[in-house]
Structures are given as C-alpha cells and as structure tokens.
Design an enzyme around this catalytic site. Sequence first.
Site, mmCIF file in Angstrom:
data_model
loop_
_atom_site.group_PDB
_atom_site.id
_atom_site.type_symbol
_atom_site.label_atom_id
_atom_site.label_comp_id
_atom_site.label_asym_id
_atom_site.label_seq_id
_atom_site.Cartn_x
_atom_site.Cartn_y
_atom_site.Cartn_z
ATOM 1 N N CYS A 1 12.040 2.439 17.050
ATOM 2 C CA CYS A 1 11.649 3.000 18.400
ATOM 3 C C CYS A 1 10.894 2.036 19.005
ATOM 4 O O CYS A 1 9.556 2.150 19.381
ATOM 5 C CB CYS A 1 10.958 4.357 18.372
ATOM 6 S SG CYS A 1 11.094 5.106 20.122
ATOM 7 N N CYS B 1 18.700 5.392 15.360
ATOM 8 C CA CYS B 1 17.633 6.324 15.216
ATOM 9 C C CYS B 1 18.059 7.554 14.564
ATOM 10 O O CYS B 1 18.852 8.327 14.853
ATOM 11 C CB CYS B 1 17.070 6.411 16.719
ATOM 12 S SG CYS B 1 15.646 7.733 16.618
ATOM 13 N N CYS C 1 16.033 13.449 21.227
ATOM 14 C CA CYS C 1 15.249 12.693 21.975
ATOM 15 C C CYS C 1 15.471 12.857 23.349
ATOM 16 O O CYS C 1 16.716 12.516 23.663
ATOM 17 C CB CYS C 1 15.479 10.885 21.645
ATOM 18 S SG CYS C 1 14.456 10.117 22.806
ATOM 19 N N ASP D 1 -1.550 6.910 17.072
ATOM 20 C CA ASP D 1 -1.788 5.528 17.295
ATOM 21 C C ASP D 1 -0.797 5.240 18.365
ATOM 22 O O ASP D 1 0.232 6.121 18.951
ATOM 23 C CB ASP D 1 -1.524 4.715 15.985
ATOM 24 C CG ASP D 1 -0.226 4.497 15.416
ATOM 25 O OD1 ASP D 1 0.855 5.165 15.996
ATOM 26 O OD2 ASP D 1 -0.185 3.577 14.625
ATOM 27 N N CYS E 1 18.195 2.766 19.658
ATOM 28 C CA CYS E 1 18.583 4.389 19.513
ATOM 29 C C CYS E 1 19.754 4.653 18.653
ATOM 30 O O CYS E 1 19.953 5.463 18.257
ATOM 31 C CB CYS E 1 18.838 4.753 20.961
ATOM 32 S SG CYS E 1 17.297 4.406 22.130
ATOM 33 N N GLU F 1 -5.554 0.515 5.835
ATOM 34 C CA GLU F 1 -5.511 1.185 7.351
ATOM 35 C C GLU F 1 -6.628 0.462 8.304
ATOM 36 O O GLU F 1 -6.220 0.260 9.457
ATOM 37 C CB GLU F 1 -6.082 2.783 7.197
ATOM 38 C CG GLU F 1 -4.872 3.646 6.711
ATOM 39 C CD GLU F 1 -3.689 3.538 7.603
ATOM 40 O OE1 GLU F 1 -3.679 3.430 8.761
ATOM 41 O OE2 GLU F 1 -2.793 4.094 6.874
ATOM 42 N N TYR G 1 -8.193 8.403 13.925
ATOM 43 C CA TYR G 1 -7.079 7.920 13.588
ATOM 44 C C TYR G 1 -6.921 7.620 12.046
ATOM 45 O O TYR G 1 -6.389 8.192 11.282
ATOM 46 C CB TYR G 1 -6.238 6.707 14.019
ATOM 47 C CG TYR G 1 -5.169 6.101 13.524
ATOM 48 C CD1 TYR G 1 -3.875 6.341 13.498
ATOM 49 C CD2 TYR G 1 -5.622 4.909 12.498
ATOM 50 C CE1 TYR G 1 -2.892 5.639 12.707
ATOM 51 C CE2 TYR G 1 -4.625 4.289 11.774
ATOM 52 C CZ TYR G 1 -3.411 4.904 11.737
ATOM 53 O OH TYR G 1 -2.351 4.343 11.056
ATOM 54 N N LEU H 1 -8.789 -12.481 10.310
ATOM 55 C CA LEU H 1 -8.155 -11.346 10.316
ATOM 56 C C LEU H 1 -8.683 -10.794 11.915
ATOM 57 O O LEU H 1 -8.269 -9.995 12.547
ATOM 58 C CB LEU H 1 -8.500 -10.221 9.538
ATOM 59 C CG LEU H 1 -7.625 -10.074 8.330
ATOM 60 C CD1 LEU H 1 -7.747 -8.828 7.649
ATOM 61 C CD2 LEU H 1 -6.007 -9.621 9.069
ATOM 62 N N GLY H 2 -9.828 -11.418 12.271
ATOM 63 C CA GLY H 2 -10.568 -10.942 13.500
ATOM 64 C C GLY H 2 -11.161 -9.740 13.204
ATOM 65 O O GLY H 2 -11.078 -8.819 12.440
ATOM 66 N N TYR H 3 -11.873 -9.411 14.505
ATOM 67 C CA TYR H 3 -12.491 -8.056 14.612
ATOM 68 C C TYR H 3 -13.400 -7.808 13.485
ATOM 69 O O TYR H 3 -13.121 -7.009 12.736
ATOM 70 C CB TYR H 3 -11.524 -6.768 15.146
ATOM 71 C CG TYR H 3 -10.749 -6.818 16.221
ATOM 72 C CD1 TYR H 3 -11.412 -6.644 17.468
ATOM 73 C CD2 TYR H 3 -9.433 -7.352 16.005
ATOM 74 C CE1 TYR H 3 -10.562 -6.756 18.394
ATOM 75 C CE2 TYR H 3 -8.771 -7.627 17.177
ATOM 76 C CZ TYR H 3 -9.358 -7.371 18.461
ATOM 77 O OH TYR H 3 -8.415 -7.473 19.453
ATOM 78 N N TRP I 1 0.768 -1.310 -0.217
ATOM 79 C CA TRP I 1 -0.140 0.237 0.115
ATOM 80 C C TRP I 1 0.774 1.358 0.097
ATOM 81 O O TRP I 1 0.322 2.306 0.043
ATOM 82 C CB TRP I 1 -1.094 -0.012 1.227
ATOM 83 C CG TRP I 1 -0.332 -0.399 2.345
ATOM 84 C CD1 TRP I 1 0.359 0.531 3.300
ATOM 85 C CD2 TRP I 1 -0.361 -1.532 3.150
ATOM 86 N NE1 TRP I 1 0.871 -0.064 4.342
ATOM 87 C CE2 TRP I 1 0.699 -1.637 4.304
ATOM 88 C CE3 TRP I 1 -0.573 -3.014 2.571
ATOM 89 C CZ2 TRP I 1 0.834 -2.711 4.910
ATOM 90 C CZ3 TRP I 1 -0.427 -3.899 3.551
ATOM 91 C CH2 TRP I 1 0.263 -3.720 4.674
#
Length: 337
Positions: free
Chosen positions: A190, A200, A206, A136, A197, A37, A118, A80-82, A24
Amino acid sequence: MKKIPAFRKALLEWYDKHKRELPWRGVSDPYAIWISEIMLQQTRVAAVIPYYERFLAAFPDFRALAQAPEEAVLHLWAGLGYYSRARNLQKAARQMVEMGEFPGGYEAIRGLAGIGDYTAAAVASIAFGLPHAVLDGNVMRVLARVGNDASDIANGQTRKRLQGLAQEMLDRSRPGEFNQAVMELGATVCLPKQPLCAQCPVVAYCQARTAGRERELPVKGRRNNTVKVERTLLLIWKGEDVLAWKRGEESSQLRGFWELPEPEHLAGAQVVHSVGEFRHSITNHQFLFHVAEARILRKPKGFYYVSPSHEGDTPLSTTTRKALACSKKWRKSFPGS
Ligand code: SF4
C-alpha cells in the site's frame, strides 16, 4: 465491522507468507526490538540494518548500553541522524538498570526516556504480546484507504480516531504480528504514490479501491515552509588533523559532536580554495554547504585539531563528515595538492 475478522485473517496469512526477512524479525528479546524500533523512526529499513547489527554487537543488552561512554554510543549512531534518539536510548537503559529489568507493561515502557505511544505499543505487542495497536504513517495510510477516509491525517482528532480504529482492528491473539503486518503492508504494497492493489491481500475490504480513490488518500495538510540556507565550512589542516570545535552541554542538538568552523568563527581565516559543496536537510531547513580549505595564523580558543581517522574518540557531525568527503574527493581529482 462485520468484516474485521476476515480482514485480520487475510492480512495475517499474507504476512506469514510474504514478510521480509529482517534481522529483528522473529526476535523475542525486548531490548533488541526496542533498539530496532528506535532506529527505524524516520530512517529507511535498508539503512538501519547495518547500524542495528553493529549496535547490538557492541551493546548486547541494556546493562552494556547503560555503562558505555556516551561518545561510543554516538559514534555507532553517527550517520543515522536525530541524535537525541541515541542519548535517550542510553538514558532509558540506565532507567532499566535502576528497575533491574526491561519493563514488561505498556505504561512502564511508555515511561522510559524517548518512548512515545508508537514505540511503547510496538515493544509491548511484539516483545510481550500485549494488545496495543501501533499507529505510524504506514498504518494511517492503510486505514485511511481501507475506510475511504478523506480526513486530514495531520490533524490530531483524525489521528485519535485512527488510533481507536487500529485498536479495534487489532488481532488480540497475535497483536505483535498483526501490528507488523499492517506496517509491512503499508511499506511494501500500500505504497504512498503507487499502491500495488493487484497484489493486496485486503483488496476485497478496501473502500478507497472500490471508489477508485486510493491514490488520493490519505489527505495530509500541506505546509510549504521550507527554508533554504547557504553556509560555508572551513577545513584547516595541521598534518592529518583538522580544526574543529565540540558542541557542549548547552547545545540543544548534536551535543558532544565535533563541528568544523565557519568564516564567522574565524575572522582572520584566509580561504585557499574551494573543495566542493553538498546539500543537507534538517526538518524544514535545506542547507547548501560550501566547503573550502583555509589557513589561519593562530588557533583560536575553543578550537582543537582532531584526527578524523579516530572518530571513536571524537564523534563527527554528519556535516563534518560530508565536508571531509568533499575534501577527499577533491584530493583524488587533484593529487599532490
Ligand atoms: S487495495 Fe490498494 S489502497 Fe487498498 S489497502 Fe490494498 S494496496 Fe492499499
């Protein structure tokens, strides 16, 4: 505050070079972005990829999705559930048919079935380049660490504040990519327990890292309210078909899916032998399902023999599919049984 432009630049340069290639990514079709999404909510990227590809092949646009039988949509979603996500996708696709298009503004996207803050921000920014920041779990973790913020992220006030901060940090010239870059940083660098780190791109900004507190953050109010439950599913065969019941319209979950009977459904069922057990979690419930083959004298009302190999017509719940897998494994171990 003064460092925000430099933070954005470092993050976007890193993202341009290191982002994962995902089906995607680089897509501008709002429909495809929306599907990805919704699938990615509560589901790992690797698990989503084959579902995303199959779903888009079957329903390439919102009109195709709106017209499809619900069972075909649920079938492609199975695992996939839900499942309310799949039903809401179809509801939203039908709303789009009425509108005559995929809506192009944040408020209109937010008004579609199954779309919260979101998802509306993600679709608006990625598909339409609108300046709406996403928040999120990944974004909250990055922001809490960068700001060395020990507030409880389970708290609504903290989330509201972090949403404001995310909005301030957003690069308005590339909002979709900036949103994806923060999420990508949270997903690949992260990390919750072991932040990398040393790799990063924003380590210089940070504050948690400077204070040596990155592993303590973010703080999340812990609730240990797990409920453990044991249940038994019965496999009652008639040739290749198995006895099952269908969840009706009144069911708050898994509407339209086929379930196996349990002993309390079939008072006279006689268990023949056990074929295994499996664990399954739904929100804070941890189930241990025992699976047994059984016999009955008469088929009770409301139960039907369905063919597990014709799942397109009879979408099976995840627990039904797991129980059937136990039976298959058992038969392999005891051939001829
Ligand atoms: S320096 Fe470490 S803790 Fe800070 S944002 Fe980067 S990976 Fe996360």
